[in-house]
Design a protein around this motif. Sequence first.
Motif, PDB file in Angstrom:
ATOM      1  N   ALA A   1     -72.064-110.244   9.539  1.00  0.00           N
ATOM      2  CA  ALA A   1     -70.893-110.114  10.002  1.00  0.00           C
ATOM      3  C   ALA A   1     -70.158-111.128  10.893  1.00  0.00           C
ATOM      4  O   ALA A   1     -69.109-111.453  11.024  1.00  0.00           O
ATOM      5  N   LEU A   2     -71.328-111.275  11.796  1.00  0.00           N
ATOM      6  CA  LEU A   2     -70.878-112.361  13.014  1.00  0.00           C
ATOM      7  C   LEU A   2     -70.442-114.022  12.188  1.00  0.00           C
ATOM      8  O   LEU A   2     -69.094-114.387  12.543  1.00  0.00           O
ATOM      9  N   ILE A   3     -71.157-114.182  11.291  1.00  0.00           N
ATOM     10  CA  ILE A   3     -71.063-115.563  10.603  1.00  0.00           C
ATOM     11  C   ILE A   3     -69.366-115.335   9.778  1.00  0.00           C
ATOM     12  O   ILE A   3     -68.553-116.160   9.936  1.00  0.00           O
ATOM     13  N   GLU A   4     -69.157-114.297   9.184  1.00  0.00           N
ATOM     14  CA  GLU A   4     -68.013-114.319   8.666  1.00  0.00           C
ATOM     15  C   GLU A   4     -66.903-113.964   9.475  1.00  0.00           C
ATOM     16  O   GLU A   4     -65.777-114.433   9.179  1.00  0.00           O
ATOM     17  N   GLY A   5     -66.980-113.451  10.719  1.00  0.00           N
ATOM     18  CA  GLY A   5     -66.066-113.287  11.668  1.00  0.00           C
ATOM     19  C   GLY A   5     -65.484-114.445  12.075  1.00  0.00           C
ATOM     20  O   GLY A   5     -64.618-114.998  12.382  1.00  0.00           O
ATOM     21  N   ALA A   6     -66.550-115.458  12.478  1.00  0.00           N
ATOM     22  CA  ALA A   6     -66.354-116.879  12.967  1.00  0.00           C
ATOM     23  C   ALA A   6     -65.728-117.722  11.929  1.00  0.00           C
ATOM     24  O   ALA A   6     -64.725-118.544  12.130  1.00  0.00           O
ATOM     25  N   GLU A   7     -66.146-117.547  10.571  1.00  0.00           N
ATOM     26  CA  GLU A   7     -65.561-118.182   9.508  1.00  0.00           C
ATOM     27  C   GLU A   7     -64.017-117.786   9.368  1.00  0.00           C
ATOM     28  O   GLU A   7     -63.183-118.704   8.933  1.00  0.00           O
ATOM     29  N   ALA A   8     -63.559-116.468   9.655  1.00  0.00           N
ATOM     30  CA  ALA A   8     -62.153-116.087   9.487  1.00  0.00           C
ATOM     31  C   ALA A   8     -61.319-116.938  10.689  1.00  0.00           C
ATOM     32  O   ALA A   8     -60.131-116.831  10.647  1.00  0.00           O
ATOM     33  N   ARG A   9     -61.937-117.393  11.552  1.00  0.00           N
ATOM     34  CA  ARG A   9     -61.421-118.193  12.704  1.00  0.00           C
ATOM     35  C   ARG A   9     -61.783-119.586  12.431  1.00  0.00           C
ATOM     36  O   ARG A   9     -61.614-120.480  13.709  1.00  0.00           O
ATOM     37  N   ASP A  10     -61.951-120.061  11.416  1.00  0.00           N
ATOM     38  CA  ASP A  10     -62.391-121.711  11.139  1.00  0.00           C
ATOM     39  C   ASP A  10     -63.278-122.204  12.077  1.00  0.00           C
ATOM     40  O   ASP A  10     -63.385-123.561  12.373  1.00  0.00           O
ATOM     41  N   HIS A  11     -64.336-121.393  12.217  1.00  0.00           N
ATOM     42  CA  HIS A  11     -65.632-121.972  13.072  1.00  0.00           C
ATOM     43  C   HIS A  11     -66.810-121.643  12.082  1.00  0.00           C
ATOM     44  O   HIS A  11     -66.908-120.647  11.719  1.00  0.00           O
ATOM     45  N   GLU A  12     -67.521-122.716  11.647  1.00  0.00           N
ATOM     46  CA  GLU A  12     -68.576-122.593  10.897  1.00  0.00           C
ATOM     47  C   GLU A  12     -69.837-122.245  11.502  1.00  0.00           C
ATOM     48  O   GLU A  12     -70.388-123.068  12.609  1.00  0.00           O
ATOM     49  N   VAL A  13     -70.639-121.018  11.412  1.00  0.00           N
ATOM     50  CA  VAL A  13     -72.001-120.934  11.779  1.00  0.00           C
ATOM     51  C   VAL A  13     -72.853-120.712  11.011  1.00  0.00           C
ATOM     52  O   VAL A  13     -72.574-120.174   9.730  1.00  0.00           O
TER      53      VAL A  13
END
Length: 317
Positions: free
Chosen positions: A252-264
């Motif tokens: 969920a963290l990774i998807e949340g960051a991806e939604a804000r254009d930040h790759e984790v």
Amino acid sequence: MIRRQFLLTLALALALPVTARAEPPLSVVATTGMIADAVRQVGGDQVEVRALMGPGVDPHAYRQTRSDIVAMTRADLVLWHGLYLEAQMEDFFADLGRAREVVAVAERIDRDRLRAHDDYADKFDPHVWMAPELWREVVVAVRDTLSDQRPESAEAFAANTEAHLAELDRLHEYSRQVLSGVPPERRVLVTAHDAFGYFGAEYGFEVLGIQGISTQSEAGLNRIRELVDTLVERRVTAVFVESSVSDRSIRALIEGAEARDHEVRVGGELHSDAMGQPGSYEGTYVGMIDHNVTVIAGALGAEVPERGMDGKLSAGF
């Protein structure tokens, strides 16, 4: 004739050297793999130890099974961690202690060295194995407990302990060395639950867990949003899953960051509350910490040996 043969047999028997019957190994049941490993290191061939919780098992949620109860009631000694780690078993151990020798080895640690937690009044973070310097105290507690049970073997237990403590010192030095290679701005460790507080304090890392020190605490949406904000604002690029905790919150963290254009990305799987597979290097305490340290340091930007401290890790980095 028969009498003469009997007397001859008796004389031969009396002439044979008398061999003392060897005492059987001390039967020990330990809750976690980490404690069981300490018992093996200290007790050597004078102990037989069984760990109740294997790889991937969450000790915060574990409840004793029927076979566990049988094993513990038959054992010479039962060792558990304490510090509210085996939260679901505390009442059982209180009852068992009236009939068997039952020792909570981590409770022997000086309280000044323990980490308190705001979520649990009057309780401490139980994850002391994450810092080899602190785990030494548990190993010494195991030595003292085994020596109390079998005083005639105290000298052997002491020698085994000194050898293992030297190994823990070497592990600590390796950890300090490789983790110092992580750039200061990247020393942020994000994991599924707050199991790495002692690690962070020992090696200078900020540790952020989605859940608290127990996996029984809830990981709310607000906590996920806060951590996504942190990942984005601080440009954190790696988070870590745990072998004994679901990876759902980390995803969920990774998807949340991806939604804000930040790759984790997932930096690797860490052993938090349980060791690796029995019989493997990662299935020992030293191998568990070697794995964690090498994975964390490598994922966060340090140069690390391909297969860890002694080249024994099962996977390269």
